[in-house]
Design a protein around this motif. Structure first.
Motif, PDB file in Angstrom:
ATOM      1  N   ASN A   1     -11.780 -41.694  31.324  1.00  0.00           N
ATOM      2  CA  ASN A   1     -10.823 -42.364  32.206  1.00  0.00           C
ATOM      3  C   ASN A   1     -11.384 -42.596  33.608  1.00  0.00           C
ATOM      4  OD1 ASN A   1      -8.923 -42.665  30.250  1.00  0.00           O
ATOM      5  ND2 ASN A   1      -7.561 -41.032  30.948  1.00  0.00           N
ATOM      6  N   THR A   2     -12.056 -41.586  34.172  1.00  0.00           N
ATOM      7  CA  THR A   2     -12.604 -41.731  35.523  1.00  0.00           C
ATOM      8  C   THR A   2     -13.634 -42.842  35.578  1.00  0.00           C
ATOM      9  OG1 THR A   2     -12.240 -39.384  35.992  1.00  0.00           O
ATOM     10  CG2 THR A   2     -13.800 -40.555  37.396  1.00  0.00           C
ATOM     11  N   LEU A   3     -14.528 -42.874  34.580  1.00  0.00           N
ATOM     12  CA  LEU A   3     -15.547 -43.925  34.533  1.00  0.00           C
ATOM     13  C   LEU A   3     -14.900 -45.289  34.328  1.00  0.00           C
ATOM     14  CD1 LEU A   3     -18.438 -44.919  34.448  1.00  0.00           C
ATOM     15  CD2 LEU A   3     -18.571 -44.216  32.042  1.00  0.00           C
ATOM     16  N   ARG A   4     -13.913 -45.363  33.445  1.00  0.00           N
ATOM     17  CA  ARG A   4     -13.238 -46.637  33.212  1.00  0.00           C
ATOM     18  C   ARG A   4     -12.526 -47.119  34.469  1.00  0.00           C
ATOM     19  NH1 ARG A   4      -9.769 -47.580  28.019  1.00  0.00           N
ATOM     20  NH2 ARG A   4     -10.299 -49.721  28.589  1.00  0.00           N
ATOM     21  N   ASP A   5     -11.888 -46.198  35.200  1.00  0.00           N
ATOM     22  CA  ASP A   5     -11.205 -46.594  36.440  1.00  0.00           C
ATOM     23  C   ASP A   5     -12.201 -47.162  37.450  1.00  0.00           C
ATOM     24  OD1 ASP A   5      -8.786 -45.792  35.431  1.00  0.00           O
ATOM     25  OD2 ASP A   5      -8.772 -43.851  36.461  1.00  0.00           O
TER      26      ASP A   5
ATOM     27  N   ARG B   1     -26.931 -49.737  39.446  1.00  0.00           N
ATOM     28  CA  ARG B   1     -27.647 -49.552  38.190  1.00  0.00           C
ATOM     29  C   ARG B   1     -27.265 -48.242  37.517  1.00  0.00           C
ATOM     30  NH1 ARG B   1     -32.545 -51.824  36.315  1.00  0.00           N
ATOM     31  NH2 ARG B   1     -33.449 -50.636  34.597  1.00  0.00           N
ATOM     32  N   ASP B   2     -27.091 -47.171  38.319  1.00  0.00           N
ATOM     33  CA  ASP B   2     -26.737 -45.873  37.742  1.00  0.00           C
ATOM     34  C   ASP B   2     -25.388 -45.928  37.032  1.00  0.00           C
ATOM     35  OD1 ASP B   2     -29.073 -44.786  38.669  1.00  0.00           O
ATOM     36  OD2 ASP B   2     -28.182 -43.929  40.476  1.00  0.00           O
ATOM     37  N   LEU B   3     -24.434 -46.668  37.612  1.00  0.00           N
ATOM     38  CA  LEU B   3     -23.107 -46.807  36.994  1.00  0.00           C
ATOM     39  C   LEU B   3     -23.215 -47.545  35.664  1.00  0.00           C
ATOM     40  CD1 LEU B   3     -20.011 -46.515  37.181  1.00  0.00           C
ATOM     41  CD2 LEU B   3     -19.983 -48.724  38.397  1.00  0.00           C
ATOM     42  N   VAL B   4     -23.999 -48.613  35.650  1.00  0.00           N
ATOM     43  CA  VAL B   4     -24.194 -49.390  34.422  1.00  0.00           C
ATOM     44  C   VAL B   4     -24.835 -48.518  33.344  1.00  0.00           C
ATOM     45  CG1 VAL B   4     -25.406 -51.347  33.390  1.00  0.00           C
ATOM     46  CG2 VAL B   4     -24.336 -51.595  35.643  1.00  0.00           C
ATOM     47  N   GLU B   5     -25.877 -47.768  33.714  1.00  0.00           N
ATOM     48  CA  GLU B   5     -26.560 -46.931  32.731  1.00  0.00           C
ATOM     49  C   GLU B   5     -25.657 -45.805  32.237  1.00  0.00           C
ATOM     50  OE1 GLU B   5     -29.191 -47.761  31.363  1.00  0.00           O
ATOM     51  OE2 GLU B   5     -29.926 -49.297  32.729  1.00  0.00           O
ATOM     52  N   GLU B   6     -24.813 -45.271  33.114  1.00  0.00           N
ATOM     53  CA  GLU B   6     -23.878 -44.230  32.696  1.00  0.00           C
ATOM     54  C   GLU B   6     -22.911 -44.768  31.645  1.00  0.00           C
ATOM     55  OE1 GLU B   6     -20.407 -41.279  34.548  1.00  0.00           O
ATOM     56  OE2 GLU B   6     -21.491 -42.661  35.864  1.00  0.00           O
TER      57      GLU B   6
END
Length: 366
Positions: free
Chosen positions: A271-275, A251-256
């Motif tokens: 880029n880091t989040l997209r990877d 959930r934290d990743l989705v909300e980020e």
């Protein structure tokens, strides 16, 4: 049937908005142009993307993509306009031969009609053929082209396209979409372009739909030219909700990701989040592949199956990743593409799918 299977798997990636296709035999390109309301001098070379210019044109104007093949057949394609399916136009196009038209709207109101020597021989609702209310006489007609009730019930658009290919010999696929075509621009002389894009003109039932969704209504009323943050966020939220990402993944990743989209952060800083998102999407696709049996339609994941739910999550995560692309318009386009696959299984019954189609209409650049 090879053609049917090909169209079943490919059509959603070729036509992302409502369209009208008209196959014509027995006419020259110049005659076809006139029957579509244009003039031969308005024809030039172009590409499929030119069709989206029609969204910025007046009602009597439009863009027609024309494919001329080595044989006798010509294919004319329209977005937002349905001239080719109008009975008087279809009769004119078939006056010296034959013509076939297929058109569908954002609400999947559709028509499929065949005419020859100026007379319409066949005209019916292809969506109805996929239901228990099918009309037997048209099933008999389609069987002559290798299409039975099974194909109509499985995917009515693929069935109609397969009939058209059997009749004309024209294959519509990604190669066809990417190649150069003739483009007819039916335009009237006018003043300078307006400073802002006009609101979309919607039928009553669609106005009722967006009345329940004020954020979408705002975009439809004033389609954006450069600012796509709100539209991209709506698309991403629809994908996340439809796939149930918050309940089943990090959930934290989705909300980020949603927070980054909402604030317009994109490009290299993401880029880091997209990877991380792309790695998660690939993992979900691999899990889906493990439980597939090889006969599934990956472009329309079944939410009632394990593989379908996994693919819906895969595309929802890809929508988040795509939305963070460095180019805002590209980000919105990628998010729409994947979000549409998430909501595609329920189509007409689903407000999410209809809102995505409206957003696609509103944001396509001229």
């Amino acid at each position: 049937m090879v053609a049917f299977s090909t169209y079943k798997n490919a059509l959603d990636s070729i036509f992302d908005v409502p369209a009208c296709l008209t196959w014509v035999r027995g006419k020259e390109v110049e005659e076809v142009a006139r029957l579509f309301g244009g003039r031969p001098e308005q024809i030039s070379e172009g590409h499929f993307v030119d069709l989206y210019d029609a969204y910025e044109m007046e009602e009597k104007e439009g863009v027609v993509l024309i494919t001329q093949v080595a044989g006798d057949w010509i294919l004319a394609v329209e977005l937002t306009r349905y001239r080719g399916a109008k009975p008087d136009v279809l009769r004119g196009l078939s006056a010296d031969g034959e013509a076939l038209a297929l058109a569908w709207s954002i609400e999947w109101d559709a028509t499929f009609a065949y005419a020859r020597t100026g007379r319409i021989d066949v005209a019916f609702d292809p969506v109805r053929q996929a239901t228990s209310a099918y009309e037997a006489e048209y099933l008999e007609w389609s069987r002559a082209y290798g299409i039975s009730s099974r194909e109509w019930q499985d995917d009515w658009r693929a069935a109609a396209f397969a009939i058209a290919e059997s009749m004309s010999g024209i294959r519509i696929d990604r190669d066809w979409k990417d190649q150069a075509h003739l483009v007819l621009r039916v335009e009237e002389a006018g003043d300078e372009e307006p400073d802002q894009r006009p609101p979309l003109k919607l039928p009553l039932h669609m106005r009722e739909l967006i009345s329940r969704h004020p954020r979408v209504a705002s975009i439809v009323a004033s389609p954006p030219i450069e600012e796509f943050t709100e539209g991209t966020l709506i698309v991403a939220e629809l994908a996340v909700g439809a796939a149930g990402l918050r309940e089943s993944l990090n959930r934290d990743l989705v909300e980020e990701a949603l927070a980054a989209i909402a604030t317009g952060r994109r490009g290299e800083q993401m880029n880091t989040l997209r990877d991380t998102l792309d790695d998660l999407a690939e993992s979900l696709a691999a899990q889906a592949d493990q439980v597939m049996q090889g006969r599934e339609n990956i472009h329309r994941p079944d939410p009632n199956t394990d593989w379908g739910r996994l693919l819906m999550k895969h595309h929802a995560v890809k929508a988040l990743s795509g939305a963070l692309s460095g180019d805002p318009y590209e980000g919105l386009t990628l998010a729409l593409q994947h979000a549409s696959t998430v909501t595609a299984p329920t189509r007409k019954q689903n407000d999410d799918y209809r809102m995505l189609r409206l957003l696609a209409l509103a944001i396509h650049r001229p």
